[in-house]
Design an enzyme around this catalytic site. Sequence first.
Site, PDB file in Angstrom:
ATOM      1  N   GLU A  79       0.739  -1.433  -0.228  1.00 23.58           N
ATOM      2  CA  GLU A  79      -0.283   0.273   0.154  1.00 23.58           C
ATOM      3  C   GLU A  79       0.568   1.090  -0.370  1.00 23.58           C
ATOM      4  O   GLU A  79       0.506   2.506  -0.550  1.00 23.58           O
ATOM      5  CB  GLU A  79      -0.723   0.397   1.218  1.00 23.58           C
ATOM      6  CG  GLU A  79      -2.252   0.638   1.215  1.00 23.58           C
ATOM      7  CD  GLU A  79      -2.977   0.610   2.309  1.00 23.58           C
ATOM      8  OE1 GLU A  79      -4.195  -0.474   2.177  1.00 23.58           O
ATOM      9  OE2 GLU A  79      -3.737   1.392   2.864  1.00 23.58           O
ATOM     10  N   ASP A  80       1.062   1.441   0.596  1.00 24.75           N
ATOM     11  CA  ASP A  80       2.448   2.530   1.204  1.00 24.75           C
ATOM     12  C   ASP A  80       4.367   2.661   0.423  1.00 24.75           C
ATOM     13  O   ASP A  80       4.525   3.680   1.138  1.00 24.75           O
ATOM     14  CB  ASP A  80       3.128   2.307   2.050  1.00 24.75           C
ATOM     15  CG  ASP A  80       1.631   2.918   2.944  1.00 24.75           C
ATOM     16  OD1 ASP A  80       0.345   3.427   2.349  1.00 24.75           O
ATOM     17  OD2 ASP A  80       0.937   2.615   4.737  1.00 24.75           O
TER      18      ASP A  80
END
Length: 484
Positions: A79-80
């Site tokens: 996600e990051d």
Amino acid sequence: MNPTEKLAEMLEKVRAYSPHADLAPLEKAFAYSVKAHENQARASGEHYFVHCAAVAESLIEFKLDLPTVCAGLLHDVLEDTPVTRDQLAAEFGNEVALLVEGVTKLDTLQFVSRDEAQAENWRKMLLATAQDIRIILIKLADRLHNMKTLNFLDREKQERIARETVSLYAPLAHRLGMFRLKSELEDLAFMYIHPAEHAALEAEVREMTAGRDAALERFKSSLEKKLADTHIPHRVLARSKSLWSIYQKMQRQKKPFVEIQDGMGVRLITDTVANCYALLGLVHTEFKPVAGSFTDYISVPKLNLYQSLHTTVMSPQGDLIEIQLRTEEMHRTAEFGIAAHWRYKLGAATPDAHLEEKLNWLRQWIEWLQDLKSPREFLESLKTDLELHQVFIFTPAGEVKVLPAGATPLDFAFTVHTEIGMACVGARVNSKMVKLDYQLQSGDICEIQTKKGSVPKKDWLNHVRTARARSKIRQYLREKGIVT
Ligand code: MN
């Protein structure tokens, strides 16, 4: 945080419950996560990796398997950071990659509103969970650490996240039998949703428990004295109640804290089921039980697998004390729920019946939810079905059905059987005719009247609260072209 020390600590804890596992993947995942999040910070200003380590540590506390702990360390990598799913699978295998993918949110750019994004993310996560229960365990550990560090966010975010926590995450933890996690999440959320009430209640409870603790200690020592001669292995634990659950009770009963009947209690833990009953016998010989207070959740476990014997006795000083008797295994299940069963599954030759039962419930429920296409309807049904306040309704044959508060005879009909729901034309509650939007109350005896060839009406959608009923009605109306 000193990374070398942190890693050593984790390795030691995992080794304690999994002595033969090869821990090289954990060391690798640790280093990989540190590197991947290298240039990121949390809102607290700390290195982002601190969060990943905290999530993995919760999973270690649940004594979960190594791939889950690794996935915990890596849970925000997709996600990051620029790391891709293929890279993750190449480095750690498909199992870890699947787990991380399961907890990764969908790209927010593809949604028109926050509600839609939230609904679709829940939908995706629950679908993945139906395939692999460990996904929700990672998500819950993630949410726990996010709640613990919520003070670094702005007020609006704090409230939004806290509300999502009490309406979805905590009830889900409850349904999975993870009571300790559930109360922790609720008490943290309570602090942000109603800061003033939280502070006031905390002070009141502290003051009250000072007196109670003394009474409880007195009882504990007289109990221990009475049990000193028995050869039955046992330990006595004190019990505490979460602030949020006390607050909910005050709201429901519209009473201030001092008027809430919240029994003092202890737990008695032993080795076998037979010894639970043997200890109960001893307890009842020594202390006078309160009539009607005994409940046997060992022979009739709760839906979330909870098992214990409950009884209330009078202490020599005249205080009412609730005693819960259970085995060590039941105690672990009560604290860790499905996570405890997942743990037993490792290396077990036979499938765990409890776990299978639980997973079947989850899969079936997710299937009904998937049918609800509109984000609003999906989120509403999700919340309602998870609602902790439930009513117990009887069939005319005396069978009990558990429904969310506010459920109607239509919900009841679909719970008994889809065909009965579909052909429902009326209902009697406690022998009186009621409308189909009547709100059932605990203890009601509900009898459904059906007519052959009768079909669901469109306005039924306004009169049901459960995902099951809603999905069946909608499916029919859609087939007939009545709704889209
Ligand atoms: Mn996270």
